[in-house]
Design a protein around this motif. Structure first.
Motif, PDB file in Angstrom:
ATOM      1  N   ILE A  44      18.099 -15.893  39.682  1.00  0.00           N
ATOM      2  CA  ILE A  44      18.908 -14.684  39.628  1.00  0.00           C
ATOM      3  C   ILE A  44      18.548 -14.003  38.321  1.00  0.00           C
ATOM      4  O   ILE A  44      18.624 -14.624  37.252  1.00  0.00           O
ATOM      5  N   VAL A  45      18.127 -12.762  38.396  1.00  0.00           N
ATOM      6  CA  VAL A  45      17.672 -12.033  37.212  1.00  0.00           C
ATOM      7  C   VAL A  45      18.662 -10.916  36.907  1.00  0.00           C
ATOM      8  O   VAL A  45      18.982 -10.103  37.775  1.00  0.00           O
ATOM      9  N   SER A  46      19.141 -10.892  35.669  1.00  0.00           N
ATOM     10  CA  SER A  46      20.092  -9.862  35.277  1.00  0.00           C
ATOM     11  C   SER A  46      19.362  -8.593  34.861  1.00  0.00           C
ATOM     12  O   SER A  46      18.159  -8.610  34.567  1.00  0.00           O
ATOM     13  N   ALA A  47      20.111  -7.496  34.819  1.00  0.00           N
ATOM     14  CA  ALA A  47      19.525  -6.228  34.388  1.00  0.00           C
ATOM     15  C   ALA A  47      19.046  -6.303  32.944  1.00  0.00           C
ATOM     16  O   ALA A  47      18.150  -5.552  32.539  1.00  0.00           O
ATOM     17  N   ALA A  48      19.611  -7.232  32.176  1.00  0.00           N
ATOM     18  CA  ALA A  48      19.204  -7.417  30.779  1.00  0.00           C
ATOM     19  C   ALA A  48      17.999  -8.347  30.643  1.00  0.00           C
ATOM     20  O   ALA A  48      17.539  -8.618  29.531  1.00  0.00           O
ATOM     21  N   GLY A  49      17.506  -8.853  31.785  1.00  0.00           N
ATOM     22  CA  GLY A  49      16.330  -9.709  31.751  1.00  0.00           C
ATOM     23  C   GLY A  49      16.614 -11.196  31.669  1.00  0.00           C
ATOM     24  O   GLY A  49      15.683 -12.005  31.618  1.00  0.00           O
ATOM     25  N   LYS A  50      17.870 -11.604  31.666  1.00  0.00           N
ATOM     26  CA  LYS A  50      18.203 -13.025  31.633  1.00  0.00           C
ATOM     27  C   LYS A  50      17.963 -13.636  33.018  1.00  0.00           C
ATOM     28  O   LYS A  50      18.158 -12.976  34.033  1.00  0.00           O
ATOM     29  N   ARG A  51      17.568 -14.900  33.031  1.00  0.00           N
ATOM     30  CA  ARG A  51      17.245 -15.574  34.276  1.00  0.00           C
ATOM     31  C   ARG A  51      18.072 -16.849  34.425  1.00  0.00           C
ATOM     32  O   ARG A  51      18.284 -17.587  33.455  1.00  0.00           O
TER      33      ARG A  51
END
Length: 283
Positions: A44-51
Motif C-alpha cells: 500500500i503506497v501513500s501519497a507521501a511515498g510511504k510503503r
C-alpha cells in the motif's frame, strides 16, 4: 496475526497500511485496476511515498485460517463475496461498510461465533493508486462490535471503541450521512456548493431518516446524534450548505451517487411509502 482485507479501496487500504505497519501479515484481495496496482507495488503506497508491504491476491484463500477477514466492499457488493466468506476457514469475519439493513443476514452467513461488524471513522481516497487518508482520533472514532479487534485497531493507529447496539448505530449513521453524501456528490459534479433550497430539502430528508430509525424500533445513538437529530431544519440546512463548499468534503463526492442511492433504497424498503423526503433527494 494473519489478516485479509477484502476490498482495498480507500478504507480497506488504510486498514491494510496501518495493520501492516503494526507488524501483522496482511493480504489484500482486490480486482481490476486496483489488483494490477497492488501486484505491481506489492505494498500500500501513500501519497507521501510511504510503503506498507502486503501480499496480494485476486481471491480469498478459503483454506487459510485467517485471524480476521476484514470486508470493506460497498453494501451492494457484499453478496458476491458471501459464499467465499461462509466457506472460508477464517476465525473471524468483520464487515465494515454503510448499511441500513438488518445485520442478521450477514451474521447467519458466517455464523454468530465468527461475525463482527465495524464502521470506520476515516476519510480516505485513492489517486492513481496512492492513498490519502485521515484517521479520526477523537470523538466519534471507529466503532466495532468486538473489544479484541477494537484493541488491535487502536494499537495499529486506528482508535476504535465498542458499541453494544451496532444496528441502531448504523441506522442512525445512515440517516445522518445520506444527505451529506448527496450534497457532496452534487457539489463535486457542479464544482459549486448546493443552493439554500437544496440544503433545506436535504435537511428535511435527514429529519425523515431520524424519524424512520425511531419508527423501526432502533435508538438514535451515540448520544451526540440525539442532539443533532433535534436541531431545527434551518440549522441543519446551514451545516449542509457549508459542508458542500469545503474542498475536502467536495472531493468525497468523486465516489459518485452509488452509495447514497443504495442507502436510500434500503431505507425506503424498510418502510414502503413512508420516505418521500428521502426519495426526493435520491441521486
Amino acid at each position: 496475526m494473519k489478516i485479509a482485507v477484502v476490498g482495498p479501496g480507500g478504507i480497506g487500504s488504510t486498514f491494510a497500511f496501518q495493520l501492516s505497519q503494526a507488524g501483522h501479515e496482511v493480504t489484500v484481495v482486490a480486482r481490476g485496476k486496483r489488483l494490477e496496482q497492488l501486484q505491481r507495488d506489492e505494498a500500500i503506497v501513500s501519497a507521501a511515498g510511504k510503503r506498507a508491504a502486503v501480499r496480494v491476491s485476486a481471491a480469498l484463500d478459503a483454506t487459510t485460517a485467517w485471524d480476521l477477514v476484514l470486508v470493506t466492499v460497498l453494501a451492494p457488493q457484499v453478496d458476491a463475496v458471501l459464499p467465499a466468506l461462509a466457506g472460508s476457514a477464517a476465525k473471524a469475519v468483520m464487515f465494515m461498510f454503510n448499511t441500513f439493513e438488518s445485520l442478521d443476514r450477514l451474521r447467519d452467513a458466517v455464523g454468530p461465533a465468527r461475525f463482527a461488524f465495524g464502521f470506520p471513522a476515516i476519510l480516505a481516497s485513492l489517486d492513481d493508486g496512492k492513498l490519502t487518508s485521515k484517521i479520526v482520533t477523537r470523538g466519534l472514532v471507529t466503532t466495532v462490535t468486538d473489544a479484541a479487534w477494537a484493541k488491535v485497531f487502536s494499537d495499529a493507529g486506528i482508535p476504535a471503541v465498542v458499541h453494544p447496539d451496532m444496528e441502531s448505530w448504523l441506522r442512525t449513521h445512515a440517516a445522518l450521512v445520506v444527505p451529506v453524501m448527496v450534497a457532496t456528490v452534487m457539489a463535486h459534479e457542479r464544482k459549486a456548493g448546493v443552493s439554500w433550497t437544496e440544503a433545506m430539502r436535504l435537511a428535511r430528508a435527514m429529519e425523515e431518516g431520524f424519524r424512520l430509525v425511531r419508527r423501526l424500533g432502533n435508538s438514535i445513538t451515540p448520544q451526540p446524534m440525539v442532539a443533532l437529530s433535534r436541531l431545527p431544519a434551518p440549522v441543519v440546512a446551514t451545516l449542509l450548505w457549508t459542508v458542500s463548499r469545503l474542498p475536502d468534503m467536495r472531493k468525497l463526492g468523486a465516489a459518485g451517487p452509488g452509495e447514497p442511492r443504495a442507502l436510500i433504497d434500503a431505507m425506503g424498503a424498510a418502510a414502503p411509502g413512508q420516505t418521500p423526503a428521502l426519495l426526493a433527494i435520491r441521486p
